[in-house]
Scaffold this motif. Structure first.
Motif, mmCIF file in Angstrom:
data_model
loop_
_atom_site.group_PDB
_atom_site.id
_atom_site.type_symbol
_atom_site.label_atom_id
_atom_site.label_comp_id
_atom_site.label_asym_id
_atom_site.label_seq_id
_atom_site.Cartn_x
_atom_site.Cartn_y
_atom_site.Cartn_z
ATOM 1 N N GLY A 157 0.408 6.881 -12.625
ATOM 2 C CA GLY A 157 -0.611 5.850 -12.406
ATOM 3 C C GLY A 157 -0.022 4.472 -12.221
ATOM 4 N N GLU A 158 -0.550 3.750 -11.232
ATOM 5 C CA GLU A 158 -0.066 2.392 -10.943
ATOM 6 C C GLU A 158 -0.940 1.395 -11.701
ATOM 7 O OE1 GLU A 158 2.567 3.083 -9.307
ATOM 8 O OE2 GLU A 158 1.715 5.084 -9.176
ATOM 9 N N THR A 159 -0.321 0.317 -12.130
ATOM 10 C CA THR A 159 -1.052 -0.689 -12.899
ATOM 11 C C THR A 159 -2.224 -1.268 -12.109
ATOM 12 O OG1 THR A 159 -0.928 -2.816 -14.014
ATOM 13 C CG2 THR A 159 0.581 -2.498 -12.194
ATOM 14 N N GLN A 160 -3.301 -1.543 -12.808
ATOM 15 C CA GLN A 160 -4.467 -2.174 -12.186
ATOM 16 C C GLN A 160 -4.479 -3.683 -12.459
ATOM 17 O OE1 GLN A 160 -7.814 0.274 -13.514
ATOM 18 N NE2 GLN A 160 -6.677 2.085 -12.897
ATOM 19 N N MET A 161 -3.300 -4.223 -12.723
ATOM 20 C CA MET A 161 -3.139 -5.661 -12.944
ATOM 21 C C MET A 161 -3.808 -6.483 -11.840
ATOM 22 S SD MET A 161 0.469 -7.573 -12.392
ATOM 23 C CE MET A 161 1.304 -7.414 -13.950
ATOM 24 N N GLY A 162 -4.457 -7.562 -12.232
ATOM 25 C CA GLY A 162 -5.044 -8.456 -11.245
ATOM 26 C C GLY A 162 -4.019 -9.412 -10.665
ATOM 27 N N HIS A 163 -4.322 -9.963 -9.499
ATOM 28 C CA HIS A 163 -3.418 -10.905 -8.838
ATOM 29 C C HIS A 163 -4.156 -12.178 -8.443
ATOM 30 C CE1 HIS A 163 -1.115 -7.172 -8.424
ATOM 31 N NE2 HIS A 163 -0.052 -7.938 -8.302
ATOM 32 N N VAL A 164 -3.489 -13.288 -8.552
ATOM 33 C CA VAL A 164 -3.967 -14.553 -8.002
ATOM 34 C C VAL A 164 -2.799 -15.119 -7.196
ATOM 35 C CG1 VAL A 164 -4.727 -16.905 -8.537
ATOM 36 C CG2 VAL A 164 -5.550 -15.002 -9.926
ATOM 37 N N ILE B 33 12.808 15.793 -18.213
ATOM 38 C CA ILE B 33 11.922 15.436 -17.091
ATOM 39 C C ILE B 33 10.476 15.862 -17.406
ATOM 40 C CG2 ILE B 33 11.448 15.821 -14.624
ATOM 41 C CD1 ILE B 33 14.035 14.226 -15.066
ATOM 42 N N ALA B 34 10.320 17.096 -17.921
ATOM 43 C CA ALA B 34 8.977 17.597 -18.241
ATOM 44 C C ALA B 34 8.313 16.734 -19.314
ATOM 45 C CB ALA B 34 9.064 19.051 -18.714
ATOM 46 N N TYR B 35 9.122 16.233 -20.226
ATOM 47 C CA TYR B 35 8.617 15.349 -21.283
ATOM 48 C C TYR B 35 8.164 14.007 -20.707
ATOM 49 C CZ TYR B 35 8.974 11.820 -24.998
ATOM 50 O OH TYR B 35 8.725 10.775 -25.846
ATOM 51 N N ALA B 36 9.026 13.387 -19.887
ATOM 52 C CA ALA B 36 8.809 11.990 -19.476
ATOM 53 C C ALA B 36 7.864 11.827 -18.286
ATOM 54 C CB ALA B 36 10.157 11.333 -19.161
ATOM 55 N N LEU B 37 7.847 12.821 -17.402
ATOM 56 C CA LEU B 37 7.113 12.651 -16.147
ATOM 57 C C LEU B 37 5.621 12.316 -16.308
ATOM 58 C CD1 LEU B 37 7.460 12.562 -13.096
ATOM 59 C CD2 LEU B 37 6.984 15.021 -13.015
ATOM 60 N N PRO B 38 4.902 13.021 -17.199
ATOM 61 C CA PRO B 38 3.459 12.702 -17.300
ATOM 62 C C PRO B 38 3.211 11.261 -17.754
ATOM 63 C CG PRO B 38 4.002 14.702 -18.536
ATOM 64 C CD PRO B 38 5.303 14.097 -18.123
ATOM 65 N N LEU B 39 4.183 10.694 -18.449
ATOM 66 C CA LEU B 39 3.984 9.363 -19.048
ATOM 67 C C LEU B 39 3.994 8.242 -18.022
ATOM 68 C CD1 LEU B 39 6.398 9.770 -22.117
ATOM 69 C CD2 LEU B 39 4.041 10.574 -21.874
ATOM 70 N N ILE B 40 4.662 8.467 -16.887
ATOM 71 C CA ILE B 40 4.817 7.375 -15.905
ATOM 72 C C ILE B 40 3.781 7.420 -14.792
ATOM 73 C CG2 ILE B 40 7.301 7.185 -16.371
ATOM 74 C CD1 ILE B 40 7.644 8.442 -13.457
ATOM 75 N N GLN C 81 0.836 -1.211 0.000
ATOM 76 C CA GLN C 81 0.000 0.000 0.000
ATOM 77 C C GLN C 81 0.868 1.258 0.000
ATOM 78 O OE1 GLN C 81 -2.769 -0.659 3.286
ATOM 79 N NE2 GLN C 81 -3.228 -2.677 2.474
ATOM 80 N N MET C 82 2.072 1.105 -0.484
ATOM 81 C CA MET C 82 3.013 2.220 -0.605
ATOM 82 C C MET C 82 2.371 3.433 -1.293
ATOM 83 S SD MET C 82 6.153 2.217 -3.296
ATOM 84 C CE MET C 82 7.478 1.425 -2.425
ATOM 85 N N GLY C 83 2.664 4.617 -0.795
ATOM 86 C CA GLY C 83 2.171 5.831 -1.430
ATOM 87 C C GLY C 83 3.027 6.243 -2.616
ATOM 88 N N HIS C 84 2.453 7.028 -3.506
ATOM 89 C CA HIS C 84 3.192 7.499 -4.674
ATOM 90 C C HIS C 84 3.086 9.013 -4.812
ATOM 91 C CE1 HIS C 84 2.740 3.230 -5.675
ATOM 92 N NE2 HIS C 84 3.779 3.378 -6.453
ATOM 93 N N VAL C 85 4.145 9.626 -5.254
ATOM 94 C CA VAL C 85 4.140 11.038 -5.648
ATOM 95 C C VAL C 85 4.789 11.081 -7.023
ATOM 96 C CG1 VAL C 85 5.062 13.333 -5.162
ATOM 97 C CG2 VAL C 85 4.290 11.904 -3.273
ATOM 98 N N ASN C 86 4.176 11.752 -7.953
ATOM 99 C CA ASN C 86 4.716 11.830 -9.319
ATOM 100 C C ASN C 86 4.849 10.457 -9.986
ATOM 101 O OD1 ASN C 86 5.162 14.609 -9.754
ATOM 102 N ND2 ASN C 86 6.961 14.551 -8.426
#
Lengths: 413, 413
Positions: B392-399, B383-390, A395-400
């Motif tokens: 959000g964390e994946t919503q991958m499912g887990h089993v 940095i300004a170019y690449a930062l928006p691209l990374i 449940q690690m937090g994220h910034v950027n």
């Protein structure tokens, strides 16, 4: 219960893990919340910081920032690899520690680390008892190697195991996309115990597991290994192998030593291993002519907090908390470990106290009966043991979009 | 708009990425949902599967299982590294493909890959047009290298970038825990373009960034590098360096080629073929006497779906969807790319069509003005170019605490 009022000090030692700070934070929080603990100090770089009067006041940290320790890998207080002398031979360090204990009125000593750290904790405890200084010493275990005696498992192992199993499943996918075939060797940490390498086999539960898994608990035989690789390659075109850095031949010689003759030696006399994956990959190429790839998981496996097991995080936190709460209740000279049950697929885990003398410098290996007869993989007993430990996503937090790690102010004590 | 009824076929080619299947799934889903597309076939191992009549019917897959493609790394359909001939020199493959198109009434051709794949797509499109066979050919880009011309960025780059930045931040924590100091070299992929290595600098936003970052866009000078490492080591005790596998000297010779010629010889007289990271680490050790560690991110960086960027996943999916929807609407011979804005920290991204002829076989490098003057790090423009691209964390499912990857039935067409 005898109430012992005074300050607490906590230090971290040895190699990092993803959850060593979760443990430390458990102890720090319980100590800060306690009425009898007057101050909570951190040692800068473990026992070295204590010896050099380099302590900081953890009570001066912002509580919200401090809480990020739970999700930050690698000793936030700073670590060391300092081997304390036997007090019967040289008690200089112990006298200095006693002086520091008196200076800061330290009555609680928490030490967070592996085998050597439990030994340090035990020696300090014994010395203080002998010298009539009342201090409660508690060991809080940490080791991705999972080789501490007594406890069911060690805080840190599960997160490394989860990272390894996840990465192996992903690499399996990568290696199997081509029609041409490939042999891939993944090297995991573990000099003498194969717990981490065994964890690679957990990837099999996703259908993307390794073909062969070699642990240091079984002697490694190169001709037999190459024959198996050749056979699997002929049949499936793809071979995925997980090996422990510590695999050795029947004479006890590390396989990596055949590649690197002059491996460096660390402060504890441990040989610095490395380069095994590349070496085995080359041997496989020579034997088969296949495309090969050697991958060393290196430091990544012990600091990949982004892929930590939430079970591990919570248990590690609980272990730290239990260390502080038990010390406050009068316990000393113990390590907090875990007692677990795995009946009918139901997992329970509670903290349990172990004698530091029992734990210190013993080494728990993977039982031979958890490894298959051929000695080239773990079996269902290992899987049943390890699987409950890797459950839950961090449940690690994220910034950027990046991990939100702790930044301590470390106000000088 | 001319309605073109018929089947669609989709293939994947080249090296894996974490999100190549998200793109493919976008196209497959849109095709399956369409009224004019009668059947959706997958190629087993890209164009090789098409040439060998090795297709499977994606309509026979369970939709819920198929949806897992969005979170599964490395070409689920199977990949290849087959270089199609120039049709003017040898049109054997093209005739075979035309035969297959006729056999399955294929009117939609989707090809998912990097530079070479866009070239393949373009050549097939031109051949079919010349031979009067109506088929709409669309390229769906994929490359962690981010080196395709035209598009703002490539699907797959951001997830690899996020994994690299995260791992660098974690390794930074690991390297900085000791009081003794250490020099760590992290090697990233990118033979000619430094996009991935530049992403290591994103870790600086967490306060745990590399001291030096070397891209192939700037000539690498060993003495200057060693001097910088020495100075930083003297000042901070710890040095963290990110290097691209493709760094080269001013004569264009890859630095890793020196590793091969300077390689140590093992006990059997075999040359130790270390990687670039190990070689540079050894050079740093020789120059400073420090403890060193070389880490090669290897395949991990291109298949670490567990650390994928959700932005990348959604954009990749959208690119695949746009390929199918545009083809259905009458478009052909295009690659779907992205057009983005980053005004005042606000990021927008929409799909845009690019001529395959423009994209194919061109290579986009990191602009020199996004690298600092010294040539030893990227600057705020990167940095300004690449930062928006990374983000959000994946919503991958887990089993079982492990990734829930897709398992396709692949029912023969």
């Amino acid at each position: 219960m005898s109430v012992l009022k005074g300050a607490a000090v906590i230090g971290q030692s040895g190699g990092p893990s993803s959850v060593i700070n979760a443990s430390a934070y458990g102890a720090i929080k319980a100590a800060l919340d306690s009425d009898v603990i007057t101050k909570v100090y951190g040692m800068q770089n473990g026992i070295v910081g204590l010896l050099n009067d380099n302590l900081f006041d953890l009570g001066k940290e912002d509580p919200a920032e401090l809480a990020k320790m739970k999700y930050t890998p690698s000793s936030a207080l700073g670590s060391c690899r300092y081997k304390i002398a036997d007090p019967d031979e040289d008690d200089t360090d112990y006298k200095k520690i006693l002086e520091m204990f008196r200076k800061y009125d330290i009555r609680y000593f928490f030490y967070n680390g592996g085998n050597d750290s439990m030994d340090t904790c035990n020696k300090i405890s014994k010395f203080m008892l002998k010298n009539g200084y009342e201090v409660r010493c508690m060991g809080i275990p940490k080791t991705i190697d999972n080789d501490l005696a007594g406890t069911d498992h060690c805080p840190g192992f599960a997160s490394a195991a989860k990272y390894i199993a996840t990465s192996v499943a992903e690499v399996y996918r990568d290696c199997h996309v081509y029609d041409k075939g490939m042999i891939t060797i993944i090297e995991c940490m573990g000099r003498h115990a194969g717990w981490l390498t065994g964890a690679a086999a957990l990837a099999s539960l996703t259908g993307n597991g390794p073909d062969l898994v070699y642990l240091p608990e079984v002697d490694f035989d190169m001709p037999s290994f190459l024959k198996k690789v050749k056979d699997i390659y002929a049949k499936n075109k793809n071979v995925l192998v997980a090996v422990s850095e510590g695999i050795h031949d029947k004479d006890g010689k590390f396989i990596v030593e055949y590649a690197v003759s002059d491996a460096a030696v660390d402060a504890f006399g441990h040989k610095q291993l490395g380069g095994l994956a590349a070496y085995l990959a080359q041997e496989c190429k020579n034997a088969t002519g296949a495309k090969v790839r050697g991958i060393e998981l290196s430091l990544l496996q012990r600091c990949a907090a982004h892929c930590a097991s939430q079970t591990d995080i919570e248990e590690s936190f609980a272990a730290g908390q239990a260390a502080a709460n038990n010390a406050i209740a009068g316990v000393t000279d113990k390590m907090v470990g875990f007692e677990c049950t795995r009946e009918n697929g139901k997992y329970t885990c509670s903290t349990k106290l172990f004698d530091l003398t029992v734990v210190a410098n013993a080494e728990k290996k993977v039982p031979r009966e958890w490894i298959n007869e051929e000695g080239d993989n773990v079996n269902e007993k290992f899987i049943a043991y390890a699987l409950p430990l890797i459950q839950g996503e961090t449940q690690m937090g994220h910034v950027n979009g990046l991990p939100d790690f702790v930044n301590l102010k470390k106000v000088k004590a």
